[in-house]
Write a protein that holds these residues in place. Structure first.
Motif, PDB file in Angstrom:
ATOM      1  N   VAL A  24       0.837  -1.201   0.000  1.00  0.00           N
ATOM      2  CA  VAL A  24       0.000   0.000   0.000  1.00  0.00           C
ATOM      3  C   VAL A  24       0.872   1.251   0.000  1.00  0.00           C
ATOM      4  O   VAL A  24       0.570   2.234  -0.700  1.00  0.00           O
ATOM      5  CB  VAL A  24      -0.952  -0.003   1.209  1.00  0.00           C
ATOM      6  CG1 VAL A  24      -1.692   1.333   1.320  1.00  0.00           C
ATOM      7  CG2 VAL A  24      -1.944  -1.149   1.092  1.00  0.00           C
ATOM      8  N   ALA A  25       1.967   1.232   0.735  1.00  0.00           N
ATOM      9  CA  ALA A  25       2.869   2.379   0.758  1.00  0.00           C
ATOM     10  C   ALA A  25       3.419   2.667  -0.635  1.00  0.00           C
ATOM     11  O   ALA A  25       3.569   3.832  -1.032  1.00  0.00           O
ATOM     12  CB  ALA A  25       4.003   2.139   1.743  1.00  0.00           C
ATOM     13  N   ASN A  26       3.707   1.625  -1.408  1.00  0.00           N
ATOM     14  CA  ASN A  26       4.190   1.827  -2.775  1.00  0.00           C
ATOM     15  C   ASN A  26       3.099   2.431  -3.660  1.00  0.00           C
ATOM     16  O   ASN A  26       3.368   3.284  -4.513  1.00  0.00           O
ATOM     17  CB  ASN A  26       4.665   0.498  -3.367  1.00  0.00           C
ATOM     18  CG  ASN A  26       5.977   0.039  -2.762  1.00  0.00           C
ATOM     19  OD1 ASN A  26       6.788   0.856  -2.300  1.00  0.00           O
ATOM     20  ND2 ASN A  26       6.205  -1.267  -2.746  1.00  0.00           N
ATOM     21  N   ALA A  27       1.853   1.983  -3.441  1.00  0.00           N
ATOM     22  CA  ALA A  27       0.744   2.550  -4.203  1.00  0.00           C
ATOM     23  C   ALA A  27       0.559   4.032  -3.866  1.00  0.00           C
ATOM     24  O   ALA A  27       0.324   4.863  -4.763  1.00  0.00           O
ATOM     25  CB  ALA A  27      -0.536   1.772  -3.914  1.00  0.00           C
ATOM     26  N   VAL A  28       0.672   4.360  -2.591  1.00  0.00           N
ATOM     27  CA  VAL A  28       0.539   5.754  -2.184  1.00  0.00           C
ATOM     28  C   VAL A  28       1.685   6.590  -2.745  1.00  0.00           C
ATOM     29  O   VAL A  28       1.486   7.743  -3.165  1.00  0.00           O
ATOM     30  CB  VAL A  28       0.464   5.866  -0.654  1.00  0.00           C
ATOM     31  CG1 VAL A  28       0.510   7.327  -0.211  1.00  0.00           C
ATOM     32  CG2 VAL A  28      -0.792   5.194  -0.132  1.00  0.00           C
ATOM     33  N   LYS A  29       2.868   6.019  -2.793  1.00  0.00           N
ATOM     34  CA  LYS A  29       4.023   6.736  -3.363  1.00  0.00           C
ATOM     35  C   LYS A  29       3.758   7.090  -4.821  1.00  0.00           C
ATOM     36  O   LYS A  29       4.085   8.198  -5.282  1.00  0.00           O
ATOM     37  CB  LYS A  29       5.282   5.878  -3.233  1.00  0.00           C
ATOM     38  CG  LYS A  29       6.552   6.569  -3.720  1.00  0.00           C
ATOM     39  CD  LYS A  29       7.770   5.674  -3.496  1.00  0.00           C
ATOM     40  CE  LYS A  29       9.048   6.349  -3.991  1.00  0.00           C
ATOM     41  NZ  LYS A  29      10.243   5.485  -3.777  1.00  0.00           N
TER      42      LYS A  29
ATOM     43  N   PHE B  27      -4.513  14.671   0.279  1.00  0.00           N
ATOM     44  CA  PHE B  27      -5.105  13.874   1.329  1.00  0.00           C
ATOM     45  C   PHE B  27      -5.360  12.495   0.728  1.00  0.00           C
ATOM     46  O   PHE B  27      -6.013  12.379  -0.315  1.00  0.00           O
ATOM     47  CB  PHE B  27      -6.419  14.476   1.823  1.00  0.00           C
ATOM     48  CG  PHE B  27      -6.249  15.640   2.770  1.00  0.00           C
ATOM     49  CD1 PHE B  27      -5.489  15.487   3.931  1.00  0.00           C
ATOM     50  CD2 PHE B  27      -6.844  16.864   2.505  1.00  0.00           C
ATOM     51  CE1 PHE B  27      -5.318  16.552   4.808  1.00  0.00           C
ATOM     52  CE2 PHE B  27      -6.686  17.925   3.382  1.00  0.00           C
ATOM     53  CZ  PHE B  27      -5.921  17.775   4.537  1.00  0.00           C
ATOM     54  N   VAL B  28      -4.837  11.462   1.369  1.00  0.00           N
ATOM     55  CA  VAL B  28      -5.028  10.082   0.905  1.00  0.00           C
ATOM     56  C   VAL B  28      -5.859   9.368   1.961  1.00  0.00           C
ATOM     57  O   VAL B  28      -5.450   9.246   3.119  1.00  0.00           O
ATOM     58  CB  VAL B  28      -3.678   9.371   0.700  1.00  0.00           C
ATOM     59  CG1 VAL B  28      -3.909   7.922   0.263  1.00  0.00           C
ATOM     60  CG2 VAL B  28      -2.841  10.114  -0.342  1.00  0.00           C
TER      61      VAL B  28
ATOM     62  N   SER C 238       1.935   4.672   8.506  1.00  0.00           N
ATOM     63  CA  SER C 238       3.136   4.025   7.950  1.00  0.00           C
ATOM     64  C   SER C 238       2.963   3.692   6.470  1.00  0.00           C
ATOM     65  O   SER C 238       3.949   3.587   5.739  1.00  0.00           O
ATOM     66  CB  SER C 238       3.464   2.755   8.743  1.00  0.00           C
ATOM     67  OG  SER C 238       2.498   1.744   8.482  1.00  0.00           O
ATOM     68  N   ALA C 239       1.708   3.549   6.038  1.00  0.00           N
ATOM     69  CA  ALA C 239       1.437   3.256   4.631  1.00  0.00           C
ATOM     70  C   ALA C 239       1.170   4.527   3.825  1.00  0.00           C
ATOM     71  O   ALA C 239       0.912   4.437   2.612  1.00  0.00           O
ATOM     72  CB  ALA C 239       0.237   2.318   4.520  1.00  0.00           C
ATOM     73  N   GLY C 240       1.218   5.675   4.464  1.00  0.00           N
ATOM     74  CA  GLY C 240       1.029   6.935   3.752  1.00  0.00           C
ATOM     75  C   GLY C 240      -0.384   7.466   3.746  1.00  0.00           C
ATOM     76  O   GLY C 240      -0.665   8.482   3.108  1.00  0.00           O
TER      77      GLY C 240
END
Length: 433
Positions: free
Chosen positions: A142-147, A164-165, A212-214
């Motif tokens: 998920v963090a990569n998707a948010v990035k 805002f995510v 932590s996942a953004g």
């Protein structure tokens, strides 16, 4: 001779008196260096001068300075204008298209943005994202998707303003993000059986996992009150999925506020929903039409959890798509000035971001043109438009842009909403420096 002496003595006495008068009257003036004009009043030596006339320029206090015309300038000057906030400065650089983009939130898959989401963020300047579609891939994925989402916040797209995510991380059957790094959240009904202090601590942990996942916004908690356990099965949007914290407003408040405070402890903004409440309806606005709550009134006891959340500092609130004829017989809540401005802003004093429930896929709104849904929500007092179908988002966005360009009053409404979002983003550290 005696008579002559008498006349002489009288003349001498008169002379003495005259000399004395001269000494008493004239001599003091000669000593002080002043002369007294005939008919002018005299004052005693050392007494202050008294006058009712305005002071002459020579008597102007020494702090005043002459103006260009030679008249004395005022002794005080107006204070300089207050400096613009960082949000105001950025708003001034934005186009209408970018401003409208700041007041929209569009869906993007949890596995990473698809082409429609990328187009929405880049070509249509949409500046906020809702992670949609359940995933079990874990926090790292998920963090990569948010990035990948954050990479779209470019100077051309959003003037460099971050997004805002958000996601739906309520618990139980309503939990989008799963897998390693994410706790398995109990349902809201189960959370309602926990001690509020323990629930706050658990919510803080859940918030740290989101952070932590953004993710910085959770579209939760649900503050709708279902009247009873017996009615819950009939209440298809809330009770059917155990999304309620309990069956009384006080229970909903106690546990809903624990979640709000716990997530805030982790830096996550929360979104109490669905104002003014979906606990009494029997249809779901996502799938049904004419979803109506005939019971809830403007000052209904079931409003109390929302009022409590606002007092506790909740900075977002989501508006229901249902119809409340006892409150506003002419509009669905999402388009109702009475609900948004009269109740939420007025009665409850809410000053944060008012976000719509989904305006794109909701069957409840199918009778309204997509191009009007966002602008009508904004005109009613809303702040941010949620569209959970990225393919339809450009039509909603275009409707607001066109109306802003043709209606100066609506353009001011857009500006006010965009500024509110930018101010919130400044507090969240999302503005470029």
């Amino acid at each position: 001779m005696a008579q002559g002496s008498l006349k002489l003595r009288i003349a001498l006495a008169a002379g003495v008196v005259l000399v004395a008068l001269v000494v008493l009257v004239v001599a003091p003036q000669l000593v002080s260096g002043r002369s007294v004009p005939d008919g002018s009043p005299t004052t005693s030596v050392g007494a202050p001068r008294q006058t009712t006339a305005a002071p002459s320029p020579s008597e102007t206090p020494p702090t005043a300075t002459p103006s260009a015309s030679g008249s004395p300038a005022p002794s005080s000057v107006p204070p300089p204008p207050s400096p613009q906030s960082r949000a105001q400065q950025i708003l001034a650089t934005m186009s209408v298209e970018q401003r409208v983009g700041q007041i929209m939130m569009v869906s993007s898959p949890t596995g990473g943005p698809d082409q429609a989401a990328l187009d929405a963020m880049s070509h249509f300047h949409i500046g906020n994202v809702f992670l949609k579609g359940r995933t079990t891939a874990g926090a790292s994925a998920v963090a990569n998707a948010v990035k990948a989402v954050r990479a779209q916040a470019t100077p051309d797209a959003t003037a460099g303003v971050g997004q805002f995510v958000s996601t739906d991380q309520e618990g139980g059957q309503i939990q989008i993000l799963n897998g390693q790094g994410f706790s398995a959240l109990p349902s809201a009904l189960a959370q309602g059986g926990m001690d509020p202090a323990a629930l706050r601590g658990a919510a803080a942990q859940w918030g740290r996992e989101l952070a932590s996942a953004g993710v910085n916004v959770d579209l939760a908690p649900v503050l709708d009150t279902v009247p009873s356990a017996e009615f819950a099965a009939q209440n298809t949007p809330i009770g059917k999925y155990q999304r309620e914290f309990g069956f009384t407003p006080s229970s909903v408040s106690d546990h809903g506020l624990a979640v709000i405070r716990g997530l805030a402890d982790a830096g996550i903004a929360t979104t109490p929903k669905h104002f003014p409440g979906l606990g009494r309806v029997t249809s779901n606005t996502d799938f049904g039409t004419d979803v109506t709550d005939p019971a809830t009134g403007r000052h209904d006891p079931y409003i109390a959890p929302f009022a409590d959340a606002i007092r506790a500092g909740a900075s977002w609130t989501m508006i229901s798509n249902a119809f409340y004829p006892a409150i506003d017989p002419d509009h669905y809540a999402v388009f109702s000035p009475t609900v948004i401005q009269g109740m939420l802003r007025g009665d409850l004093g809410f000053r944060g971001i008012v976000i719509s429930d989904d305006v794109c896929d909701a069957t409840q709104l199918s009778q309204f043109a997509l191009e009007h849904r966002g602008s009508d929500f904004l005109a009613a007092g809303g702040t941010m438009v949620l569209c959970t179908d990225q393919r339809l988002a450009p039509r909603v966005w275009q409707g607001m842009v066109d109306r802003a360009k043709g209606d100066p009053a609506f353009a001011q409404t857009v500006d006010a909403a965009a500024l509110a979002v930018l101010e919130a983003k400044d507090q969240a550290g999302l503005l470029p420096r």
